[in-house]
Design a protein around this motif. Structure first.
Motif: not given
Ligand code: F6R
Length: 234
Positions: A69-70, A77-82, A84-87, A167-168
């Protein structure tokens, strides 16, 4: 398209994991193309489990995520960076320097797209790319109408995509309006692609992929022209 129709999400995750595990065993320094969203979460859990059992190591592996996302900080919490680190990344032995995700919080989005595309070019090609399927047929964040020739670029997210991803977030308004995504042509350069789609909301898109024409109105349709794509669906 090679196809696997599955009966459960568990089975989808298992088959997808088998592809990635075999790839890493065959070539430990593989370059993986990764997706976020709900669909690959089970796959990532299987990879973590496999790593914990010492079956695979990601020490030599390089990853490139499809999109970001920009405007969200990388720790949002909803960034894709976060995500990927979490999951995945925080639970495997991947080297942080070998993780690549577009930076959506830079002022110069154009040069970020160029930098990202160049990094894929220099370290790629991607050996195996994981894709989810948007309800409107998007791949990465390449929405319907996107040229098949695109490389990494900035996109305005479709309303349907913002709704699907609301939803996120606290509300639909909180979903960013733009993203950086690798292009369709960038995706098509991958040696091997696994496309994952599961659930009620995906049935129409799966049907159109299986039976429809190749058209820029339905981005995933181009995958039918790639020599090595496996659709895992249910
Ligand atoms: C995510 C991405 C998207 C998703 C797609 C499906 O990195 O590029 O194309 O794969 O929107 O999302 P889910 O899996 O949440 O249904």
């Amino acid at each position: 398209l090679e196809k696997f129709e599955v009966k459960s999400y568990e089975q989808l995750s298992h088959i997808a994991a088998t592809f990635i595990i075999e790839q890493i065993r065959m070539k430990p320094d593989s370059v993986l193309g990764l997706a976020t969203g709900s669909t690959p979460v089970g796959l990532y859990q299987k990879l973590i489990a496999s790593h914990q059992k010492c079956e695979i190591s990601f020490r030599e592996t390089t990853t490139f995520n499809l999109d970001e996302y920009v405007g969200l900080h990388s720790s949002h919490p909803q960034s894709y960076n976060r995500f990927m680190h979490d999951h995945l990344f925080s639970r495997i032995d991947i080297n942080n320097d070998q993780i690549h995700i577009p930076n959506g919080e830079t002022r110069n989005l154009q040069s970020e797209c160029f930098r990202y595309e160049k990094a894929i070019k220099n370290q790629g090609p991607i050996d195996i790319q994981v894709l989810g399927l948007g309800v409107n047929g998007h791949i990465g964040f390449n929405e319907p109408g996107t040229s098949f020739q695109t490389r990494t670029h900035v996109v305005d997210l479709a309303e349907s995509t913002r709704e699907a991803n609301a939803r996120f977030f606290a509300s639909k308004e909180a979903v960013p309006k733009q993203a950086i995504t690798v292009g369709i042509d960038t995706i098509m350069d991958s040696h091997k692609i696994i496309l994952l789609a599961f659930g009620e909301q995906k049935q129409a898109a799966i049907e159109r992929l299986n039976n429809g024409e190749v058209s820029e109105d339905f981005p995933a349709s181009i995958l039918k022209e790639h020599p090595n794509v496996t659709l895992i669906y249910g």
